[in-house]
Design a protein around this motif. Structure first.
Motif, mmCIF file in Angstrom:
data_model
loop_
_atom_site.group_PDB
_atom_site.id
_atom_site.type_symbol
_atom_site.label_atom_id
_atom_site.label_comp_id
_atom_site.label_asym_id
_atom_site.label_seq_id
_atom_site.Cartn_x
_atom_site.Cartn_y
_atom_site.Cartn_z
ATOM 1 N N VAL B 26 0.920 -1.113 0.055
ATOM 2 C CA VAL B 26 -0.090 0.073 0.176
ATOM 3 C C VAL B 26 1.109 0.940 -0.027
ATOM 4 O O VAL B 26 0.651 2.211 -0.715
ATOM 5 C CB VAL B 26 -0.922 0.002 1.321
ATOM 6 N N CYS B 27 1.806 1.254 0.839
ATOM 7 C CA CYS B 27 2.878 2.468 0.843
ATOM 8 C C CYS B 27 3.355 2.652 -0.430
ATOM 9 O O CYS B 27 3.363 3.761 -0.865
ATOM 10 C CB CYS B 27 3.922 2.036 2.001
ATOM 11 N N GLY B 28 4.068 1.592 -1.087
ATOM 12 C CA GLY B 28 4.779 1.708 -2.514
ATOM 13 C C GLY B 28 3.659 2.180 -3.461
ATOM 14 O O GLY B 28 3.869 3.299 -4.323
ATOM 15 N N LEU B 29 2.556 1.474 -3.567
ATOM 16 C CA LEU B 29 1.583 1.803 -4.553
ATOM 17 C C LEU B 29 0.862 3.246 -4.462
ATOM 18 O O LEU B 29 0.593 3.883 -5.369
ATOM 19 C CB LEU B 29 0.516 0.842 -4.773
ATOM 20 N N GLY B 30 0.892 3.304 -3.105
ATOM 21 C CA GLY B 30 0.204 4.962 -2.689
ATOM 22 C C GLY B 30 0.968 5.932 -3.300
ATOM 23 O O GLY B 30 0.603 6.990 -4.161
ATOM 24 N N VAL B 31 2.324 5.901 -3.136
ATOM 25 C CA VAL B 31 3.107 6.633 -3.675
ATOM 26 C C VAL B 31 3.033 6.805 -5.169
ATOM 27 O O VAL B 31 3.194 7.963 -5.702
ATOM 28 C CB VAL B 31 4.742 6.629 -3.003
ATOM 29 N N LEU B 32 3.262 5.938 -5.755
ATOM 30 C CA LEU B 32 3.105 5.551 -7.232
ATOM 31 C C LEU B 32 1.969 6.218 -7.631
ATOM 32 O O LEU B 32 2.177 7.035 -8.587
ATOM 33 C CB LEU B 32 2.988 4.025 -7.552
ATOM 34 N N VAL B 33 0.747 5.975 -7.189
ATOM 35 C CA VAL B 33 -0.467 6.788 -7.738
ATOM 36 C C VAL B 33 -0.198 8.328 -7.506
ATOM 37 O O VAL B 33 -0.766 8.874 -8.473
ATOM 38 C CB VAL B 33 -1.784 6.276 -6.868
ATOM 39 N N ALA B 34 0.120 8.551 -6.384
ATOM 40 C CA ALA B 34 0.384 9.925 -6.123
ATOM 41 C C ALA B 34 1.197 10.600 -7.192
ATOM 42 O O ALA B 34 0.847 11.940 -7.533
ATOM 43 C CB ALA B 34 0.809 10.285 -4.623
ATOM 44 N N ALA B 35 2.288 9.911 -7.495
ATOM 45 C CA ALA B 35 3.406 10.596 -8.498
ATOM 46 C C ALA B 35 2.756 10.412 -9.709
ATOM 47 O O ALA B 35 2.762 11.500 -10.532
ATOM 48 C CB ALA B 35 4.542 9.640 -8.228
ATOM 49 N N LEU B 36 2.359 9.498 -10.211
ATOM 50 C CA LEU B 36 1.871 9.303 -11.635
ATOM 51 C C LEU B 36 0.422 10.301 -11.884
ATOM 52 O O LEU B 36 0.562 10.932 -12.950
ATOM 53 C CB LEU B 36 1.125 7.747 -11.922
ATOM 54 N N VAL B 37 -0.456 10.216 -11.028
ATOM 55 C CA VAL B 37 -1.376 11.346 -11.457
ATOM 56 C C VAL B 37 -1.163 12.722 -11.036
ATOM 57 O O VAL B 37 -1.443 13.750 -11.656
ATOM 58 C CB VAL B 37 -2.850 11.068 -10.371
ATOM 59 N N GLY B 38 -0.378 13.033 -9.924
ATOM 60 C CA GLY B 38 -0.105 14.282 -9.630
ATOM 61 C C GLY B 38 0.959 15.015 -10.171
ATOM 62 O O GLY B 38 0.988 16.251 -10.420
ATOM 63 N N THR B 39 1.740 14.272 -10.993
ATOM 64 C CA THR B 39 2.698 14.953 -12.184
ATOM 65 C C THR B 39 2.324 14.989 -13.550
ATOM 66 O O THR B 39 3.040 15.410 -14.348
ATOM 67 C CB THR B 39 4.057 14.259 -12.012
ATOM 68 N N ASP B 40 0.921 14.405 -13.691
ATOM 69 C CA ASP B 40 0.354 14.448 -14.927
ATOM 70 C C ASP B 40 0.191 15.616 -15.657
ATOM 71 O O ASP B 40 -0.881 16.245 -15.130
ATOM 72 C CB ASP B 40 -0.557 13.242 -15.113
ATOM 73 N N THR B 41 0.782 16.055 -16.742
ATOM 74 C CA THR B 41 0.180 17.149 -17.474
ATOM 75 C C THR B 41 0.481 16.754 -18.804
ATOM 76 O O THR B 41 1.209 16.051 -19.423
ATOM 77 C CB THR B 41 0.970 18.414 -17.036
ATOM 78 N N GLN B 42 -0.361 17.546 -19.958
ATOM 79 C CA GLN B 42 -0.227 17.541 -21.191
ATOM 80 C C GLN B 42 -0.607 18.960 -21.857
ATOM 81 O O GLN B 42 -1.744 19.506 -21.525
ATOM 82 C CB GLN B 42 -0.781 16.341 -21.879
ATOM 83 N N VAL B 43 0.186 19.518 -22.772
ATOM 84 C CA VAL B 43 0.022 20.796 -23.389
ATOM 85 C C VAL B 43 -0.452 20.330 -24.902
ATOM 86 O O VAL B 43 0.252 19.622 -25.496
ATOM 87 C CB VAL B 43 1.018 21.750 -23.388
ATOM 88 N N LYS B 44 -1.555 21.067 -25.307
ATOM 89 C CA LYS B 44 -1.879 20.867 -26.814
ATOM 90 C C LYS B 44 -2.388 22.272 -27.183
ATOM 91 O O LYS B 44 -2.963 22.853 -26.660
ATOM 92 C CB LYS B 44 -3.083 19.970 -26.866
ATOM 93 N N GLU B 45 -2.084 22.232 -28.525
ATOM 94 C CA GLU B 45 -2.503 23.551 -29.227
ATOM 95 C C GLU B 45 -3.725 23.396 -29.786
ATOM 96 O O GLU B 45 -3.971 22.425 -30.883
ATOM 97 C CB GLU B 45 -1.459 23.929 -30.198
ATOM 98 N N ILE B 46 -4.809 23.912 -29.626
ATOM 99 C CA ILE B 46 -6.344 23.676 -30.125
ATOM 100 C C ILE B 46 -6.637 25.095 -30.841
ATOM 101 O O ILE B 46 -6.838 26.163 -30.045
ATOM 102 C CB ILE B 46 -7.173 23.465 -29.233
ATOM 103 N N PHE B 47 -6.610 25.028 -32.113
ATOM 104 C CA PHE B 47 -7.128 26.594 -32.927
ATOM 105 C C PHE B 47 -6.156 27.531 -32.400
ATOM 106 O O PHE B 47 -6.699 28.704 -31.966
ATOM 107 C CB PHE B 47 -8.547 26.893 -32.588
ATOM 108 N N SER B 48 -4.812 27.324 -32.589
ATOM 109 C CA SER B 48 -3.758 28.295 -31.987
ATOM 110 C C SER B 48 -3.798 28.739 -30.797
ATOM 111 O O SER B 48 -3.107 29.419 -30.494
ATOM 112 C CB SER B 48 -4.021 29.533 -33.063
ATOM 113 N N ILE B 49 -4.621 28.294 -29.912
ATOM 114 C CA ILE B 49 -4.545 28.544 -28.492
ATOM 115 C C ILE B 49 -4.034 27.230 -27.682
ATOM 116 O O ILE B 49 -4.280 26.260 -27.834
ATOM 117 C CB ILE B 49 -6.045 28.717 -27.896
ATOM 118 N N GLU B 50 -3.069 27.607 -26.938
ATOM 119 C CA GLU B 50 -2.269 26.412 -26.101
ATOM 120 C C GLU B 50 -3.074 26.112 -24.621
ATOM 121 O O GLU B 50 -3.477 27.238 -24.024
ATOM 122 C CB GLU B 50 -0.796 27.064 -25.674
#
Lengths: 190, 190
Positions: B26-50
């Motif tokens: 639980v400890c290991g995977l709890g940290v993994l979940v927090a890291a995976l979801v908490g650091t997740d970002t993605q930038v996309k350009e949609i109709f010239s707007i970032e």
């Protein structure tokens, strides 16, 4: 009727009565949730097009209705068994049966909570919307529909709390079968 | 180290080891979940707007990160306590302490499940959209963002199952303190 383990007869009887009351409560409110959410619809005319909101539009609401229907039915059976065993003062020797009751109660508790959490999340999105995702707040359009869903969710919260309490009672009923000494060495030590 | 109640020493020891392993998981995977979801970002350009997708866009993902962070921290403390008590063979007399551990484990189990259910519901909406509500499937735009969230949810499912198992173990550790006879009369009778 003797008291099991080192629990006073009076306390034991109160636990049993509380269990019966909780199971009746879950049954009644489970039916109420299924009825409130399952019959909820609202028709609106938007730009001359007639649109109808219904609970099947969201999978989480369907899950809430099904789960509460199941838990209400299960509570009828368990409630009757509880009352009959109290009246007749029957004695449980069977660990397998205690395990079965415990397992079913656990499944019900976790199922009702999961359904409640998912439905609440959907309801929050419907109420507030999510600008970043371009999800509109549909409750602005379907107000009475959302109000009825909200009432259903409040009732489902009580159902969930009651099933959680019942699952603790059945854990108590099961695991005291494994007691024999007052001294205990386990991982819960300190 | 003696075995509590009517549980064989060998079985009791296995339960303790399983509890330590589960708390580490639980400890290991709890940290993994927090890291995976908490650091997740993605930038996309949609109709010239970032535009940038991040986990805080959805309250349910924030709840998932916070919950898994808390459960990971809690598991470190409980895991250390478990190992030390196993090594030193300490004996628990105190029902209040057993109640405290049971209560905390129950809260963790229900909290992780509620967070998982809410996050899964949001993820399903993001993946499939909801035509009736005019909610678009944002995962069509933010594919890698959604994939990482999906991995986090799978890990959170394992965390949730492990905390549920742990809560049963701590129920066992608590309620066998109330056992005294092998015969039992309760609402679970028949």
């Amino acid at each position: 009727m003797s008291s099991p383990g080192n629990v006073p007869v009076k306390v034991d009887r109160r636990v049993k009565i509380a269990e019966v009351v909780l199971r009746c409560l879950v049954c009644g409110l489970g039916v109420l949730v299924a009825a409130l959410v399952g019959t909820d619809t609202q028709v609106k005319e938007i730009f001359s097009i007639e649109r109808k909101a219904k609970f099947t539009d969201m999978k989480s609401l369907l899950f809430l209705v099904v789960t509460n229907g199941i838990v209400a039915g299960y509570s009828v059976i368990q409630g009757i068994r509880c009352v009959v065993s109290m009246i007749k003062g029957r004695v449980l020797f069977n660990k397998a049966l205690a395990w079965a009751i415990f397992s079913c109660d656990q499944v019900m508790a976790y199922m009702t909570l999961a359904a409640l959490a998912a439905a609440t999340q959907s309801a929050m999105l419907a109420e507030k919307g999510q600008v970043e995702m371009q999800w509109m707040n549909v409750c602005g359009i379907y107000r009475s529909f959302c109000t009825q869903i909200g009432e259903g969710i409040v009732a489902a919260l009580v159902v969930s709390l009651a099933t959680i309490t019942i699952s603790s009672v059945s854990a108590f009923n099961l695991f005291r079968l494994y007691g024999g000494h007052k001294r205990i060495t386990n991982c819960g030590a300190w």
